[in-house]
Design a protein around this motif. Sequence first.
Motif, PDB file in Angstrom:
ATOM      1  N   ARG A 126     -78.169  -8.114  21.788  1.00 49.84           N
ATOM      2  CA  ARG A 126     -79.466  -7.701  22.326  1.00 49.84           C
ATOM      3  C   ARG A 126     -79.344  -6.434  23.162  1.00 49.84           C
ATOM      4  NH1 ARG A 126     -82.515 -13.477  23.754  1.00 49.84           N
ATOM      5  NH2 ARG A 126     -82.393 -14.290  21.601  1.00 49.84           N
ATOM      6  N   ALA A 127     -78.247  -6.297  23.902  1.00 53.03           N
ATOM      7  CA  ALA A 127     -78.038  -5.071  24.684  1.00 53.03           C
ATOM      8  C   ALA A 127     -77.871  -3.868  23.763  1.00 53.03           C
ATOM      9  CB  ALA A 127     -76.820  -5.217  25.586  1.00 53.03           C
ATOM     10  N   ALA A 128     -77.171  -4.053  22.657  1.00 51.41           N
ATOM     11  CA  ALA A 128     -76.974  -2.948  21.720  1.00 51.41           C
ATOM     12  C   ALA A 128     -78.302  -2.494  21.133  1.00 51.41           C
ATOM     13  CB  ALA A 128     -76.011  -3.362  20.611  1.00 51.41           C
ATOM     14  N   ARG A 129     -79.148  -3.439  20.751  1.00 49.05           N
ATOM     15  CA  ARG A 129     -80.430  -3.066  20.167  1.00 49.05           C
ATOM     16  C   ARG A 129     -81.323  -2.378  21.194  1.00 49.05           C
ATOM     17  NH1 ARG A 129     -83.003  -7.560  18.899  1.00 49.05           N
ATOM     18  NH2 ARG A 129     -81.387  -9.134  19.035  1.00 49.05           N
ATOM     19  N   GLU A 130     -81.280  -2.858  22.426  1.00 51.97           N
ATOM     20  CA  GLU A 130     -82.141  -2.279  23.457  1.00 51.97           C
ATOM     21  C   GLU A 130     -81.648  -0.917  23.931  1.00 51.97           C
ATOM     22  OE1 GLU A 130     -83.688  -3.307  28.011  1.00 51.97           O
ATOM     23  OE2 GLU A 130     -82.920  -4.907  26.725  1.00 51.97           O
ATOM     24  N   ILE A 131     -80.338  -0.785  24.151  1.00 55.09           N
ATOM     25  CA  ILE A 131     -79.797   0.434  24.757  1.00 55.09           C
ATOM     26  C   ILE A 131     -79.401   1.470  23.714  1.00 55.09           C
ATOM     27  CG2 ILE A 131     -77.932   1.350  26.206  1.00 55.09           C
ATOM     28  CD1 ILE A 131     -77.840  -1.450  27.548  1.00 55.09           C
ATOM     29  N   LEU A 132     -78.829   1.008  22.600  1.00 58.74           N
ATOM     30  CA  LEU A 132     -78.290   1.932  21.590  1.00 58.74           C
ATOM     31  C   LEU A 132     -79.156   2.033  20.344  1.00 58.74           C
ATOM     32  CD1 LEU A 132     -74.536   0.899  21.900  1.00 58.74           C
ATOM     33  CD2 LEU A 132     -75.686   2.851  22.968  1.00 58.74           C
ATOM     34  N   GLY A 133     -80.152   1.157  20.229  1.00 53.41           N
ATOM     35  CA  GLY A 133     -81.069   1.240  19.105  1.00 53.41           C
ATOM     36  C   GLY A 133     -80.535   0.711  17.800  1.00 53.41           C
ATOM     37  N   SER A 134     -79.456  -0.080  17.855  1.00 54.01           N
ATOM     38  CA  SER A 134     -78.866  -0.628  16.639  1.00 54.01           C
ATOM     39  C   SER A 134     -78.187  -1.950  16.980  1.00 54.01           C
ATOM     40  CB  SER A 134     -77.838   0.344  16.046  1.00 54.01           C
ATOM     41  OG  SER A 134     -77.262  -0.179  14.857  1.00 54.01           O
ATOM     42  N   PRO A 135     -78.257  -2.946  16.103  1.00 61.71           N
ATOM     43  CA  PRO A 135     -77.588  -4.221  16.385  1.00 61.71           C
ATOM     44  C   PRO A 135     -76.075  -4.107  16.236  1.00 61.71           C
ATOM     45  CG  PRO A 135     -78.465  -4.243  14.166  1.00 61.71           C
ATOM     46  CD  PRO A 135     -78.953  -2.959  14.800  1.00 61.71           C
ATOM     47  N   VAL A 136     -75.377  -5.051  16.824  1.00 58.41           N
ATOM     48  CA  VAL A 136     -73.936  -5.186  16.615  1.00 58.41           C
ATOM     49  C   VAL A 136     -73.699  -5.977  15.338  1.00 58.41           C
ATOM     50  CG1 VAL A 136     -71.851  -6.321  17.484  1.00 58.41           C
ATOM     51  CG2 VAL A 136     -73.281  -4.973  19.023  1.00 58.41           C
ATOM     52  N   THR A 137     -72.780  -5.533  14.522  1.00 61.09           N
ATOM     53  CA  THR A 137     -72.424  -6.276  13.318  1.00 61.09           C
ATOM     54  C   THR A 137     -71.035  -6.901  13.398  1.00 61.09           C
ATOM     55  OG1 THR A 137     -71.567  -4.272  12.240  1.00 61.09           O
ATOM     56  CG2 THR A 137     -73.892  -4.837  11.861  1.00 61.09           C
ATOM     57  N   ARG A 138     -70.153  -6.323  14.229  1.00 60.27           N
ATOM     58  CA  ARG A 138     -68.794  -6.862  14.348  1.00 60.27           C
ATOM     59  C   ARG A 138     -68.264  -6.645  15.756  1.00 60.27           C
ATOM     60  NH1 ARG A 138     -66.389  -4.029  10.709  1.00 60.27           N
ATOM     61  NH2 ARG A 138     -65.031  -2.655  11.911  1.00 60.27           N
ATOM     62  N   ILE A 139     -67.573  -7.657  16.268  1.00 58.44           N
ATOM     63  CA  ILE A 139     -66.852  -7.543  17.533  1.00 58.44           C
ATOM     64  C   ILE A 139     -65.364  -7.552  17.208  1.00 58.44           C
ATOM     65  CG2 ILE A 139     -66.359  -8.613  19.765  1.00 58.44           C
ATOM     66  CD1 ILE A 139     -69.161  -9.760  19.734  1.00 58.44           C
ATOM     67  N   GLU A 140     -64.663  -6.508  17.633  1.00 59.19           N
ATOM     68  CA  GLU A 140     -63.226  -6.403  17.360  1.00 59.19           C
ATOM     69  C   GLU A 140     -62.439  -6.897  18.567  1.00 59.19           C
ATOM     70  OE1 GLU A 140     -62.390  -2.394  16.227  1.00 59.19           O
ATOM     71  OE2 GLU A 140     -63.649  -2.497  14.428  1.00 59.19           O
ATOM     72  N   THR A 141     -61.422  -7.694  18.314  1.00 57.02           N
ATOM     73  CA  THR A 141     -60.610  -8.240  19.395  1.00 57.02           C
ATOM     74  C   THR A 141     -59.145  -7.887  19.208  1.00 57.02           C
ATOM     75  OG1 THR A 141     -59.857 -10.403  18.549  1.00 57.02           O
ATOM     76  CG2 THR A 141     -62.175 -10.237  19.232  1.00 57.02           C
ATOM     77  N   MET A 142     -58.385  -8.095  20.273  1.00 60.75           N
ATOM     78  CA  MET A 142     -56.929  -7.972  20.230  1.00 60.75           C
ATOM     79  C   MET A 142     -56.282  -9.342  20.085  1.00 60.75           C
ATOM     80  SD  MET A 142     -56.406  -5.173  23.242  1.00 60.75           S
ATOM     81  CE  MET A 142     -55.878  -3.529  22.792  1.00 60.75           C
ATOM     82  N   GLY A 143     -57.103 -10.355  19.835  1.00 60.86           N
ATOM     83  CA  GLY A 143     -56.585 -11.693  19.630  1.00 60.86           C
ATOM     84  C   GLY A 143     -56.974 -12.651  20.733  1.00 60.86           C
ATOM     85  N   SER A 144     -56.417 -13.848  20.644  1.00 64.72           N
ATOM     86  CA  SER A 144     -56.740 -14.911  21.599  1.00 64.72           C
ATOM     87  C   SER A 144     -55.462 -15.651  22.000  1.00 64.72           C
ATOM     88  CB  SER A 144     -57.769 -15.870  21.001  1.00 64.72           C
ATOM     89  OG  SER A 144     -57.367 -16.282  19.693  1.00 64.72           O
ATOM     90  N   TYR A 145     -54.973 -16.542  21.148  1.00 64.86           N
ATOM     91  CA  TYR A 145     -53.784 -17.328  21.496  1.00 64.86           C
ATOM     92  C   TYR A 145     -52.511 -16.491  21.400  1.00 64.86           C
ATOM     93  CZ  TYR A 145     -49.906 -20.545  21.275  1.00 64.86           C
ATOM     94  OH  TYR A 145     -48.714 -21.161  21.513  1.00 64.86           O
ATOM     95  N   ALA A 146     -51.665 -16.595  22.429  1.00 62.21           N
ATOM     96  CA  ALA A 146     -50.321 -16.020  22.412  1.00 62.21           C
ATOM     97  C   ALA A 146     -49.506 -16.743  23.477  1.00 62.21           C
ATOM     98  CB  ALA A 146     -50.343 -14.523  22.689  1.00 62.21           C
ATOM     99  N   CYS A 147     -48.373 -17.271  23.100  1.00 65.19           N
ATOM    100  CA  CYS A 147     -47.514 -18.012  24.035  1.00 65.19           C
ATOM    101  C   CYS A 147     -46.737 -17.000  24.876  1.00 65.19           C
ATOM    102  CB  CYS A 147     -46.574 -18.910  23.251  1.00 65.19           C
ATOM    103  SG  CYS A 147     -45.567 -19.997  24.297  1.00 65.19           S
TER     104      CYS A 147
END
Length: 227
Positions: free
Chosen positions: A120-141
Amino acid sequence: MALLGACGSLIPQGRGGPAPGTASARASAPSRPAMPVASAPRSYAPRPEDMGCIADLGASGARFDLLPDIYAAPGCNKLGTVQLMALAGDRAPLSVANLGPVKCHVAKAFGDWARFGVDRAAREILGSPVTRIETMGSYACRTVAGTDRLSAHARAEAIDVSAFVLGDGRRIVLKRDWHGGDAATREFLRVVHKSACKRFGTVLGPEYNAAHQDHFHLEGVGAKFCR
């Protein structure tokens, strides 16, 4: 260092991993309809203490696999985790990149943040929806960098977010755009950081230290610490 390296140092992991043949789960959409994603039968029954969270995550419109419980090494485990494949947005599903096992309650907070805070922030501020969120991962021991204390990543209770891809093709990158983006992009990143602080227990970003200049560290849902 490899992905997730900025948050801590790797320590030896035990053998093991998700058993083959995991399946996806999703329940009905919330009262304000989200754009749902496809579902499939489950092959792993959730632990009794996780059943409420699994139901809530499914009702949010997310697509995910239930993963088997694994003790990987002393202090490192994947208990009550899911593998997120897609999240529900208001208008279209949101994909996630490079995300591993995540505790259910963190996955639910992540899904809510992605839809209500990020898209919603992307559509309001940047005028376009988000389609993908890129991460560096989650689980790591591993331990927290510079300490002998195990990281929340060692319990699959944290996600590191590095970039957002918009429907118009723009890619918003934390390392480049937190300080170097145009005014609207910088505003977007600060708004979604503030929004994350309302949903996660610990949120660390580029203003915290040099190790977090390229990502948001989103951890747990308990006591609040936002930097």
